[in-house]
Design a protein around this motif. Structure first.
Motif, PDB file in Angstrom:
ATOM      1  N   SER A   1       0.824  -1.212   0.000  1.00 54.86           N
ATOM      2  CA  SER A   1       0.000   0.000   0.000  1.00 54.86           C
ATOM      3  C   SER A   1       0.856   1.259   0.000  1.00 54.86           C
ATOM      4  N   ARG A   2       1.995   1.230   0.716  1.00 53.85           N
ATOM      5  CA  ARG A   2       2.870   2.406   0.742  1.00 53.85           C
ATOM      6  C   ARG A   2       3.492   2.666  -0.631  1.00 53.85           C
TER       7      ARG A   2
ATOM      8  N   LEU B   1       2.217   1.674  -3.568  1.00 52.39           N
ATOM      9  CA  LEU B   1       1.127   2.105  -4.442  1.00 52.39           C
ATOM     10  C   LEU B   1       0.710   3.545  -4.142  1.00 52.39           C
ATOM     11  N   MET B   2       0.795   3.930  -2.862  1.00 53.10           N
ATOM     12  CA  MET B   2       0.444   5.282  -2.447  1.00 53.10           C
ATOM     13  C   MET B   2       1.356   6.309  -3.122  1.00 53.10           C
TER      14      MET B   2
ATOM     15  N   SER C   1       2.968   5.756  -5.946  1.00 54.01           N
ATOM     16  CA  SER C   1       3.025   5.541  -7.405  1.00 54.01           C
ATOM     17  C   SER C   1       2.427   6.666  -8.246  1.00 54.01           C
TER      18      SER C   1
ATOM     19  N   ALA D   1      -4.559   9.508  -3.665  1.00 49.76           N
ATOM     20  CA  ALA D   1      -3.827   8.250  -3.517  1.00 49.76           C
ATOM     21  C   ALA D   1      -3.639   7.858  -2.056  1.00 49.76           C
ATOM     22  N   THR D   2      -3.409   8.828  -1.171  1.00 51.75           N
ATOM     23  CA  THR D   2      -3.151   8.506   0.238  1.00 51.75           C
ATOM     24  C   THR D   2      -4.333   7.794   0.895  1.00 51.75           C
TER      25      THR D   2
ATOM     26  N   CYS E   1      -5.281   4.327  -1.059  1.00 49.00           N
ATOM     27  CA  CYS E   1      -4.340   3.212  -0.860  1.00 49.00           C
ATOM     28  C   CYS E   1      -4.351   2.730   0.587  1.00 49.00           C
ATOM     29  N   CYS E   2      -4.612   3.625   1.531  1.00 44.58           N
ATOM     30  CA  CYS E   2      -4.787   3.191   2.923  1.00 44.58           C
ATOM     31  C   CYS E   2      -5.999   2.270   3.041  1.00 44.58           C
TER      32      CYS E   2
ATOM     33  N   LEU F   1      -7.103   0.121   0.833  1.00 46.05           N
ATOM     34  CA  LEU F   1      -7.035  -1.102   0.037  1.00 46.05           C
ATOM     35  C   LEU F   1      -7.269  -2.359   0.870  1.00 46.05           C
TER      36      LEU F   1
END
Length: 307
Positions: A232-233, A235-236, A238, A279-280, A283-284, A286
């Motif tokens: 997740s970090r 992807l966050m 990305s 995104a933050t 993605c958290c 997910l």
């Protein structure tokens, strides 16, 4: 006359259903709201009073349910869940977007020279260390030695990756070089997070029953959870580190940035910020913070929120 709200609202849990992605997304959009860092001390103390009073069965006259939940999220954004102490401002979840957009934007602007790479990777890992220390768990506290080891290892890994890839990138398209900071951040996350959570990897994370009663700890669940955190970090980061390079590569060929090259950093920071605002929290959201095992037991992954 307004009717008092009921006393059975569980404000220790998120307002929205955490078994669904939408519910988790709503929760994290509220938790990471950058506007919370602008709140005055008086607003924070008022939110703390409302939450503490409600937990003791005292309802502030005229308080609505929406206002109670708003106070709960303001309280959660500024005060440590275990100690109740006010957290250092840049270590709060509400500071994630403004801090990361500034640091990431600068990493992606000043990536061509060795001193710039070293400096911004060091700044990034220093910020991560502050976040990790600020949000350290009361159940599994981070020792100074743990923090120091993770900090030095992640900084070394990020700098080594960035410098090594910079050398390789000189032989290919300049566009490829713009992705070097992303590779460095990804490698640092793979080093930093497991080191910061080594106690959980060794001893496990809490397993509870339906009523929240702790039954024991599960190292296997910790391994799965920490893997999810790393994913997740990365992807966050990305969108903010993958989309702006294409835009900046085009803009820097235009007359505007050739005439005003100093605008490159502010534009890049702004582009990263737009990406991180979405995104933050997404993605958290997910992965769920709690997961039900096949045996009917529930694994609590609450600490993932702040990792």
């Amino acid at each position: 006359m307004a009717q008092d709200i009921p006393l059975d609202i569980n404000i220790r849990e998120p307002r929205w259903d955490q078994s669904t992605f939408i519910g988790r997304a709503k929760h994290f959009f509220t938790v990471t709201d950058p506007r919370n860092i602008l709140l005055s001390n008086a607003s924070l103390e008022n939110a703390r009073k409302i939450v503490h009073d409600y937990r003791q069965g005292i309802v502030t006259p005229g308080l609505t349910e929406d206002e109670l939940w708003r106070a709960k999220y303001i309280y959660d954004s500024a005060f440590h869940p275990d100690t109740g102490e006010k957290m250092f401002v840049i270590g709060r979840m509400s500071a994630q977007v403004p801090m990361n957009m500034t640091i990431t934007g600068c990493m992606m602007t000043f990536y061509r020279t060795t001193p710039a790479v070293f400096f911004w990777q060091w700044v990034n890992q220093s910020f991560n260390a502050i976040v990790n220390y600020t949000n350290r768990s009361g159940d599994a506290p981070i020792t100074v030695r743990q923090l120091g080891t993770a900090y030095v290892s992640a900084t070394t890994g990020a700098v080594a990756t960035a410098l090594g890839l910079n050398l390789l990138a000189k032989r290919v398209s300049p566009l490829v070089g713009r992705f070097v900071p992303f590779a460095a951040v990804a490698s640092a996350n793979c080093i930093n997070i497991p080191l910061m959570r080594q106690r959980e990897l060794k001893f496990g994370i809490p397993v509870t029953d339906e009523d929240g009663k702790r039954l024991g700890d599960s190292p296997r669940a910790a391994q799965q959870a920490i893997t999810q955190v790393v994913i997740s970090r990365i992807l966050m980061a990305s969108p903010g580190m993958a989309i702006p390079p294409f835009i900046m590569n085009t803009l820097e060929k235009k007359a505007f940035l050739k005439r005003f090259p100093w605008m490159s950093a502010p534009i890049q920071v702004g582009l990263v910020g737009i990406c991180l605002v979405f995104a933050t929290p997404l993605c958290c959201a997910l992965f769920p913070q709690k997961r039900r095992e096949h045996c009917g037991k529930q694994v609590s992954l609450g600490y993932l929120e702040m990792t």
